[in-house]
Design a protein around this motif. Structure first.
Motif, PDB file in Angstrom:
ATOM      1  N   PRO A 106      -1.138   2.582  -4.241  1.00 43.44           N
ATOM      2  CA  PRO A 106      -2.086   4.482  -3.645  1.00 43.44           C
ATOM      3  C   PRO A 106      -3.526   3.755  -2.902  1.00 43.44           C
ATOM      4  O   PRO A 106      -4.312   3.065  -3.672  1.00 43.44           O
ATOM      5  N   ALA A 107      -3.323   4.468  -1.966  1.00 43.83           N
ATOM      6  CA  ALA A 107      -5.101   3.524  -1.260  1.00 43.83           C
ATOM      7  C   ALA A 107      -6.368   4.516  -1.821  1.00 43.83           C
ATOM      8  O   ALA A 107      -7.181   3.250  -1.652  1.00 43.83           O
ATOM      9  N   ASP A 108      -5.739   5.389  -3.018  1.00 44.54           N
ATOM     10  CA  ASP A 108      -7.065   6.062  -3.802  1.00 44.54           C
ATOM     11  C   ASP A 108      -7.755   4.483  -4.829  1.00 44.54           C
ATOM     12  O   ASP A 108      -9.112   5.102  -5.221  1.00 44.54           O
ATOM     13  N   CYS A 109      -6.509   3.927  -5.027  1.00 39.63           N
ATOM     14  CA  CYS A 109      -6.996   3.017  -6.357  1.00 39.63           C
ATOM     15  C   CYS A 109      -7.593   2.052  -5.757  1.00 39.63           C
ATOM     16  O   CYS A 109      -7.940   0.643  -6.335  1.00 39.63           O
ATOM     17  N   GLN A 110      -7.446   1.463  -4.208  1.00 36.56           N
ATOM     18  CA  GLN A 110      -8.240   0.435  -3.831  1.00 36.56           C
ATOM     19  C   GLN A 110      -9.111   1.034  -3.341  1.00 36.56           C
ATOM     20  O   GLN A 110      -9.851   0.064  -3.320  1.00 36.56           O
ATOM     21  N   TRP A 111      -9.494   1.965  -2.918  1.00 32.69           N
ATOM     22  CA  TRP A 111     -11.154   2.099  -2.640  1.00 32.69           C
ATOM     23  C   TRP A 111     -11.862   2.579  -3.752  1.00 32.69           C
ATOM     24  O   TRP A 111     -13.293   2.971  -2.990  1.00 32.69           O
ATOM     25  N   GLU A 112     -11.332   2.839  -4.780  1.00 31.60           N
ATOM     26  CA  GLU A 112     -11.959   4.325  -5.733  1.00 31.60           C
ATOM     27  C   GLU A 112     -12.679   2.773  -6.744  1.00 31.60           C
ATOM     28  O   GLU A 112     -12.127   1.283  -6.211  1.00 31.60           O
ATOM     29  N   PRO A 113     -14.326   3.033  -6.911  1.00 28.41           N
ATOM     30  CA  PRO A 113     -14.606   1.743  -8.014  1.00 28.41           C
ATOM     31  C   PRO A 113     -13.778   0.988  -9.107  1.00 28.41           C
ATOM     32  O   PRO A 113     -13.187   1.655  -9.236  1.00 28.41           O
ATOM     33  N   GLY A 150       0.600  -0.981   0.122  1.00 34.41           N
ATOM     34  CA  GLY A 150      -0.187   0.166  -0.029  1.00 34.41           C
ATOM     35  C   GLY A 150       0.537   1.315   0.832  1.00 34.41           C
ATOM     36  O   GLY A 150       1.821   1.184   0.887  1.00 34.41           O
ATOM     37  N   ASP A 151       0.601   2.554  -0.214  1.00 31.18           N
ATOM     38  CA  ASP A 151       1.263   3.221  -0.418  1.00 31.18           C
ATOM     39  C   ASP A 151       0.058   4.997  -0.423  1.00 31.18           C
ATOM     40  O   ASP A 151      -0.991   4.409  -0.767  1.00 31.18           O
ATOM     41  N   HIS A 152       0.448   5.880   0.204  1.00 30.35           N
ATOM     42  CA  HIS A 152      -0.544   7.087   0.173  1.00 30.35           C
ATOM     43  C   HIS A 152      -1.384   7.129  -0.759  1.00 30.35           C
ATOM     44  O   HIS A 152      -0.602   7.000  -2.530  1.00 30.35           O
ATOM     45  N   ALA A 153      -2.874   7.549  -1.133  1.00 25.24           N
ATOM     46  CA  ALA A 153      -3.499   7.823  -1.883  1.00 25.24           C
ATOM     47  C   ALA A 153      -2.957   9.249  -2.949  1.00 25.24           C
ATOM     48  O   ALA A 153      -2.057   9.388  -1.927  1.00 25.24           O
ATOM     49  N   THR A 154      -3.013   9.230  -3.871  1.00 26.57           N
ATOM     50  CA  THR A 154      -2.215   9.717  -5.110  1.00 26.57           C
ATOM     51  C   THR A 154      -1.778  11.662  -4.486  1.00 26.57           C
ATOM     52  O   THR A 154      -0.349  12.303  -4.682  1.00 26.57           O
ATOM     53  N   ARG A 155      -2.508  12.009  -4.116  1.00 26.55           N
ATOM     54  CA  ARG A 155      -3.183  13.104  -4.221  1.00 26.55           C
ATOM     55  C   ARG A 155      -2.365  13.433  -2.653  1.00 26.55           C
ATOM     56  O   ARG A 155      -1.717  14.650  -2.650  1.00 26.55           O
ATOM     57  N   HIS A 156      -2.386  12.559  -1.859  1.00 24.58           N
ATOM     58  CA  HIS A 156      -1.181  12.792  -0.358  1.00 24.58           C
ATOM     59  C   HIS A 156      -0.299  12.694  -0.986  1.00 24.58           C
ATOM     60  O   HIS A 156       1.007  13.017   0.139  1.00 24.58           O
ATOM     61  N   LEU A 157      -0.041  12.353  -1.558  1.00 28.42           N
ATOM     62  CA  LEU A 157       2.179  12.230  -1.958  1.00 28.42           C
ATOM     63  C   LEU A 157       2.587  12.630  -1.999  1.00 28.42           C
ATOM     64  O   LEU A 157       3.924  12.968  -1.269  1.00 28.42           O
ATOM     65  N   ALA A 158       2.213  14.417  -2.422  1.00 30.41           N
ATOM     66  CA  ALA A 158       2.847  15.463  -3.160  1.00 30.41           C
ATOM     67  C   ALA A 158       3.309  16.372  -1.076  1.00 30.41           C
ATOM     68  O   ALA A 158       4.478  16.680  -1.218  1.00 30.41           O
ATOM     69  N   PHE A 159       2.674  16.156  -0.152  1.00 29.51           N
ATOM     70  CA  PHE A 159       3.019  16.065   0.914  1.00 29.51           C
ATOM     71  C   PHE A 159       3.803  15.356   1.745  1.00 29.51           C
ATOM     72  O   PHE A 159       4.425  16.687   2.764  1.00 29.51           O
ATOM     73  N   ASP A 160       4.263  14.693   1.182  1.00 31.78           N
ATOM     74  CA  ASP A 160       5.424  14.020   2.362  1.00 31.78           C
ATOM     75  C   ASP A 160       5.298  13.935   3.150  1.00 31.78           C
ATOM     76  O   ASP A 160       5.622  13.972   4.538  1.00 31.78           O
ATOM     77  N   ALA A 161       4.036  13.140   3.580  1.00 27.42           N
ATOM     78  CA  ALA A 161       3.827  12.836   5.167  1.00 27.42           C
ATOM     79  C   ALA A 161       4.467  11.821   5.771  1.00 27.42           C
ATOM     80  O   ALA A 161       5.447  11.003   4.381  1.00 27.42           O
ATOM     81  N   PRO A 162       4.688  11.554   7.030  1.00 26.72           N
ATOM     82  CA  PRO A 162       5.646  10.851   7.501  1.00 26.72           C
ATOM     83  C   PRO A 162       6.013   9.837   6.895  1.00 26.72           C
ATOM     84  O   PRO A 162       7.797   9.521   6.649  1.00 26.72           O
TER      85      PRO A 162
END
Ligand SMILES: Cc1ncc(C[n+]2csc(CCOP(=O)(O)OP(=O)(O)O)c2C)c(N)n1
Length: 517
Positions: free
Chosen positions: A159-166, A99-111
């Motif tokens: 990415p998490a969004d690719c998991q949760w989207e239809p 798993g990875d951060h949702a695509t839009r979230h990656l840009a924020f360099d979360a921990p």
């Protein structure tokens, strides 16, 4: 609603992935939900990612089909990397879902952000999912990539969004593990070289199946050549039912000496042998420079070495050879403190037919492969091909779940066993039929041998401290019990024999600490 995660899991299940060794986190929640919604895929929790990756390796070595791992972003993957390295070296098919951060979230360099592809790229095939629409197709592509041939580690970064989207409907395809046929001139050329005399064959890969070993025996009889087994095979049929060939020694001076007189070396499922490490004044390659090498079955190309050896036997017009049965060693306890040889002798006497022996016994494991394995009842041995220690207990877990009707004996060096000790908890949780025999020499013995080889006659206090496991002594029985695995500690061959027989008669895991004098 069908999600990308559901497409991923359902497609993998249809493609033959039956188990997922998991240590998930927040970025994998939709995959966890999907695992619950799809019936048929077993989920096994590993309490450290190295347990998950090593267990996936053990599962696939025994079934030929990949297991999945579920890992939490880059840090989770990093924890599992050493055993993925071992899987890569063993050419084991493994599918990682990371798993990875949702695509839009990656840009924020979360921990927890880390360059996952940089890590997965070092162990094999990688694909980063860009959209939920890809999830079914990518899931199948990963299984196909893992199967090869040759088998490999295939990682999906999800990415998490690719998991949760239809997601799309699952794909239904069931790719099978296969091997390629060797190019037809190869057996003929090998026969020509071996007929010249002073030939040798190095066996690896599926040359170490019953079929391959019998073919090699016929070739040896016809060509009067030497046959050796690669030093750390991934999987080998062993015991009194198959011909026994010497293992190419680990230390380079011994390996060079073994191959010194060979002028034509045929490689069957093995690569040109090289030393594990370089030493001053020692060559890196083990075959003499003057020897001609011939690739009969290239493991890097996924070639069927057993079939190639049979073709070679035919080229040589080799007679069938009846392997004389070897008597099972009788055991009479001496009451003496255990040493590596007596420990192995006891295990050889009581290994049940059809067992799987996972050999991370290191210095005691060398004694097993060189002197005792061939006398034991028919069994399959899994070795530490990649040399990254901490493989044994997880691989034993995976092998036991893959083969519920076979007993697993984890032949475990104590130092190495401590790297992925949490596998014991998963063994207890899954009621895995694993009997762990800890070869407790209470030191990093191989490193002490290496220090002696480096001509350090009296290691200094720091060198000693870095190889000594006695201050404090590690209480293996207490550790095992803490993970829910019944355990005992023994000091003599008679005590080991009794404990082993008791353990083998019970279902579920158990651990015997065999203290070496
Ligand atoms: C992941 C990893 N870390 C470190 C090493 C270096 N190393 C090789 S063997 C060894 C210790 C072996 O000790 P033990 O498992 O007790 O076996 P013994 O040599 O005593 O038989 C170490 C630390 C390694 N091979 N892999």
């Amino acid at each position: 609603m069908s999600t990308g995660a559901l497409s991923l899991v359902d497609t993998a299940l249809r493609a033959g992935v039956e188990v997922c060794f998991a240590n998930p986190g927040t970025t994998e929640m939709p995959i966890i939900v999907a695992l619950d919604r799809v019936s048929g895929m077993r989920v096994v929790l590993g309490l450290f990612e190295g347990v998950c990756t090593g267990a996936a390796d053990g599962w696939a070595r025994m079934t030929g089909r990949p297991a999945a791992t579920l890992l939490h972003l880059g840090p989770g993957l990093a924890n599992g990397l050493a055993n993925l390295h071992n899987a890569r070296r063993a050419r084991t098919p493994v599918v990682n879902w990371i798993g990875d951060h949702a695509t839009r979230h990656l840009a924020f360099d979360a921990p927890l952000t880390l360059d996952i592809a940089a890590l997965t790229g070092s162990v094999g095939w990688t694909r980063t999912i860009k959209s939920a629409h890809e999830m079914a197709e990518a899931s199948l592509a990963a299984v196909e990539a893992a199967l090869g041939p040759p088998g490999r580690v295939a990682s999906l970064i999800i990415p998490a969004d690719c998991q949760w989207e239809p997601g799309p409907p699952p794909l239904s395809a069931s790719p099978l593990p296969t091997l390629r046929e060797t190019p037809s001139p190869a057996p003929r050329e090998a026969a020509r070289l071996l007929r010249k005399g002073r030939g040798g064959i190095l066996l690896g890969g599926n040359a170490l199946t019953e079929r391959g070993l019998h073919a090699a025996e016929r070739v040896a009889a016809a060509a009067n050549c030497g046959v050796w087994i690669e030093t750390f095979p991934s999987r080998q049929e062993c015991g009194s039912h198959v011909p026994s060939f010497p293992v190419l020694p680990y230390f380079p001076e011994q390996a060079c000496e073994t191959l010194a007189t060979v002028t034509n070396l045929v490689l069957a499922g093995a690569c040109d042998p090289v030393a594990f490490f370089a030493y001053p004044g020692q060559p890196s390659r083990m075959a003499p420079d003057s020897a001609a090498l011939h690739m009969l079955a290239d493991p890097e190309a996924g070639v069927d070495a057993a079939l190639a050896l049979e073709a070679l036997a035919q080229e040589l017009d080799a007679p069938t050879v009846a392997t004389p049965p070897r008597a099972k060693p009788a055991f009479a306890p001496s009451g003496q403190p255990l040493d590596p040889d007596s420990l192995c002798r006891v295990v050889a006497a009581f290994t049940p037919e059809g067992a799987i022996v996972v050999n991370e016994g290191l210095t005691t494991g060398f004694v097993w492969t060189t002197r005792h394995a061939s006398n034991a009842a028919p069994h399959t041995m899994l070795g530490i091909t990649g040399g990254a220690i901490g493989q044994g207990l997880p691989t034993a877990l995976g092998a036991a779940l893959a083969c519920p009707n076979r007993r697993v004996i984890a032949f475990q060096a104590d130092g190495s066993g401590l790297y992925t000790l949490q596998a014991l908890w998963s063994m207890a949780h899954e009621s895995a039929d694993v009997t762990v025999v800890v070869c407790a020499n209470r030191r990093y013995r191989i490193l002490q041998v290496e220090l002696a080889r480096a001509s350090i006659a009296e290691p200094g206090p720091k060198a000693q401290a870095l190889t000594d496991l006695t201050r404090p002594v590690i209480d293996w029985a207490a550790l095992a019990k803490g993970f829910g695995v019944p355990a005992c500690s023994v000091r003599t061959d008679g005590e080991l024999a009794d404990a082993l027989q008791r353990a083998l008669a019970e279902r579920g895991p158990s651990l015997i600490e065999a203290v070496l004098a």
